[in-house]
Design a protein around this motif. Sequence first.
Motif, PDB file in Angstrom:
ATOM      1  N   VAL A 101      30.485  87.105  40.358  1.00 44.43           N
ATOM      2  CA  VAL A 101      29.650  86.024  40.899  1.00 44.43           C
ATOM      3  C   VAL A 101      28.461  85.800  39.973  1.00 44.43           C
ATOM      4  N   LEU A 102      28.282  84.568  39.523  1.00 46.85           N
ATOM      5  CA  LEU A 102      27.133  84.188  38.703  1.00 46.85           C
ATOM      6  C   LEU A 102      25.983  83.835  39.635  1.00 46.85           C
ATOM      7  N   ASN A 103      24.867  84.535  39.479  1.00 46.64           N
ATOM      8  CA  ASN A 103      23.713  84.374  40.377  1.00 46.64           C
ATOM      9  C   ASN A 103      22.477  83.889  39.621  1.00 46.64           C
ATOM     10  N   PRO A 104      22.320  82.574  39.429  1.00 44.17           N
ATOM     11  CA  PRO A 104      23.230  81.488  39.755  1.00 44.17           C
ATOM     12  C   PRO A 104      24.043  81.074  38.539  1.00 44.17           C
ATOM     13  N   GLY A 105      24.895  80.065  38.727  1.00 41.75           N
ATOM     14  CA  GLY A 105      25.681  79.547  37.615  1.00 41.75           C
ATOM     15  C   GLY A 105      24.971  78.450  36.859  1.00 41.75           C
ATOM     16  N   ARG A 106      23.841  77.947  37.453  1.00 43.03           N
ATOM     17  CA  ARG A 106      23.222  76.709  36.974  1.00 43.03           C
ATOM     18  C   ARG A 106      24.268  75.589  37.019  1.00 43.03           C
ATOM     19  N   THR A 107      24.380  74.746  36.003  1.00 38.77           N
ATOM     20  CA  THR A 107      25.350  73.650  36.074  1.00 38.77           C
ATOM     21  C   THR A 107      26.518  73.925  35.129  1.00 38.77           C
ATOM     22  N   GLU A 119      39.761  82.023  26.600  1.00 39.74           N
ATOM     23  CA  GLU A 119      39.735  82.084  25.136  1.00 39.74           C
ATOM     24  C   GLU A 119      39.874  83.526  24.640  1.00 39.74           C
ATOM     25  N   GLU A 120      39.365  84.469  25.422  1.00 35.67           N
ATOM     26  CA  GLU A 120      39.440  85.887  25.051  1.00 35.67           C
ATOM     27  C   GLU A 120      40.781  86.514  25.427  1.00 35.67           C
ATOM     28  N   GLY A 121      41.666  85.731  26.034  1.00 34.46           N
ATOM     29  CA  GLY A 121      43.000  86.213  26.360  1.00 34.46           C
ATOM     30  C   GLY A 121      43.086  87.065  27.616  1.00 34.46           C
ATOM     31  N   THR A 122      42.077  86.970  28.478  1.00 35.62           N
ATOM     32  CA  THR A 122      42.088  87.755  29.713  1.00 35.62           C
ATOM     33  C   THR A 122      43.153  87.233  30.662  1.00 35.62           C
ATOM     34  N   GLU A 123      44.008  88.118  31.136  1.00 42.16           N
ATOM     35  CA  GLU A 123      45.077  87.725  32.062  1.00 42.16           C
ATOM     36  C   GLU A 123      44.958  88.426  33.407  1.00 42.16           C
ATOM     37  N   LYS A 124      43.865  89.126  33.644  1.00 43.30           N
ATOM     38  CA  LYS A 124      43.668  89.830  34.903  1.00 43.30           C
ATOM     39  C   LYS A 124      43.417  88.831  36.040  1.00 43.30           C
ATOM     40  N   ASP A 125      43.817  89.218  37.238  1.00 43.48           N
ATOM     41  CA  ASP A 125      43.617  88.377  38.420  1.00 43.48           C
ATOM     42  C   ASP A 125      42.198  88.600  38.951  1.00 43.48           C
ATOM     43  N   VAL A 126      41.270  87.827  38.415  1.00 41.50           N
ATOM     44  CA  VAL A 126      39.853  87.975  38.734  1.00 41.50           C
ATOM     45  C   VAL A 126      39.337  86.681  39.339  1.00 41.50           C
ATOM     46  N   ILE A 127      38.533  86.790  40.372  1.00 39.82           N
ATOM     47  CA  ILE A 127      37.893  85.608  40.960  1.00 39.82           C
ATOM     48  C   ILE A 127      36.541  85.390  40.281  1.00 39.82           C
ATOM     49  N   ILE A 128      36.324  84.174  39.765  1.00 42.27           N
ATOM     50  CA  ILE A 128      35.028  83.785  39.196  1.00 42.27           C
ATOM     51  C   ILE A 128      34.367  82.837  40.192  1.00 42.27           C
ATOM     52  N   ALA A 129      33.129  83.130  40.528  1.00 37.67           N
ATOM     53  CA  ALA A 129      32.400  82.298  41.493  1.00 37.67           C
ATOM     54  C   ALA A 129      30.986  82.084  41.000  1.00 37.67           C
ATOM     55  N   GLU A 130      30.327  81.077  41.568  1.00 39.30           N
ATOM     56  CA  GLU A 130      28.936  80.846  41.207  1.00 39.30           C
ATOM     57  C   GLU A 130      28.111  80.513  42.440  1.00 39.30           C
ATOM     58  N   ALA A 131      26.878  81.026  42.453  1.00 34.09           N
ATOM     59  CA  ALA A 131      25.909  80.683  43.484  1.00 34.09           C
ATOM     60  C   ALA A 131      25.070  79.509  43.012  1.00 34.09           C
TER      61      ALA A 131
END
Length: 359
Positions: A101-107, A119-131
């Motif tokens: 979670v990005l606290n905050p993400g801004r825009t 771009e970094e080739g990450t294939e993990k099942d990760v949730i990205i969120a922003e406040a």
Amino acid sequence: MKITVVGAGNGGQALAGYLAMKGFDVALYNRSKRRISPIIDSHSIRIEGQVEGEYSVTFATTNMEEAIKGRKLIMVVVPAFAHKEIARKMAPFLEDGQIVVLNPGRTGGALEFKKVLKEEGTEKDVIIAEAQTFIFASRMSNPGVAKVFRIKNAVPVSALPATRNSELEEVLCNVMPEFNIVKNIIYTSFNNIGVVFHPATLILNSARVETTAGKFEFYFEGISPSVAKILEKIDEERCNVMKLFNVVPMTAKEWLNYAYDVTGSNLYEAIRNNVGYRGIYAPPTLNNRYILEDLPMSLVPISSFGEEYGVKTKTIDSIINLANIMMDKNFWKEGRTVKDLGLEGKSIEDILRYVEEED
């Protein structure tokens, strides 16, 4: 639950201490050792203000792999201009099932963070969120000591894509019930209230900042009726860009009531009625996140979306141009743009589909 707070500035230290107070297993990460050296040794953070006490984190480290290994929730509390770097550092070590979670993400924070992970080739099942904003109004008085002026009543947050919101809610809202899950990241990215209050106020008070080293109350003395009128115009332009996505924006005055239970006949009066801003002093220099973060990561992307889809942002553009001269920078080039976020040429419908459905 095991939680990592990434970033040991005033917000990160306050959040780490607060989560430790609530009984969570908390790790604290910072890129440099200087700010967390005392915490590495003592495992202790003192909170002052609305919350009082000294609380123990499990460990503090400058090693990203150690910091996030086996941690369910990763709360990123760094200036938005550092999101790319943090995403690259984190990418090799992310694990399936983690929530960032990005606290905050801004825009556009979640959009940028996810793009870097891809771009970094990450294939993990990760949730990205922003406040939409940071949960506290806080300042750090000393390393290991953070002052919380006020805990906001509610903070909107959303996952990218929004189809992961139920998973986000199950974890995040059990940690801090002040988080309010909203429809998608359009609401968190464009209801970016810091962009209204911070950069223009600092630019318009630049002489006072430079001659007093910020020895005045930022909100109560820095925002006069005429300054507030400019902030209202910036807010109007922000809202007009947000309306491109067929959603009703929250005005800055409405947000003050939502977050702090304050009202006023105009923005100036609402700010004056917010006791949570009392005692918050201006930055001692213009070389501060209110410009270095809020210009390129908030005002520039809002202007960029406006330009891409035909909404004028003359007041916002004026503040950016003034900052470019005053700071000897080109924030137009440094900032997030529609192109940088990978959205150039996409229709509004394409963007909405991406933030709501596609993974």
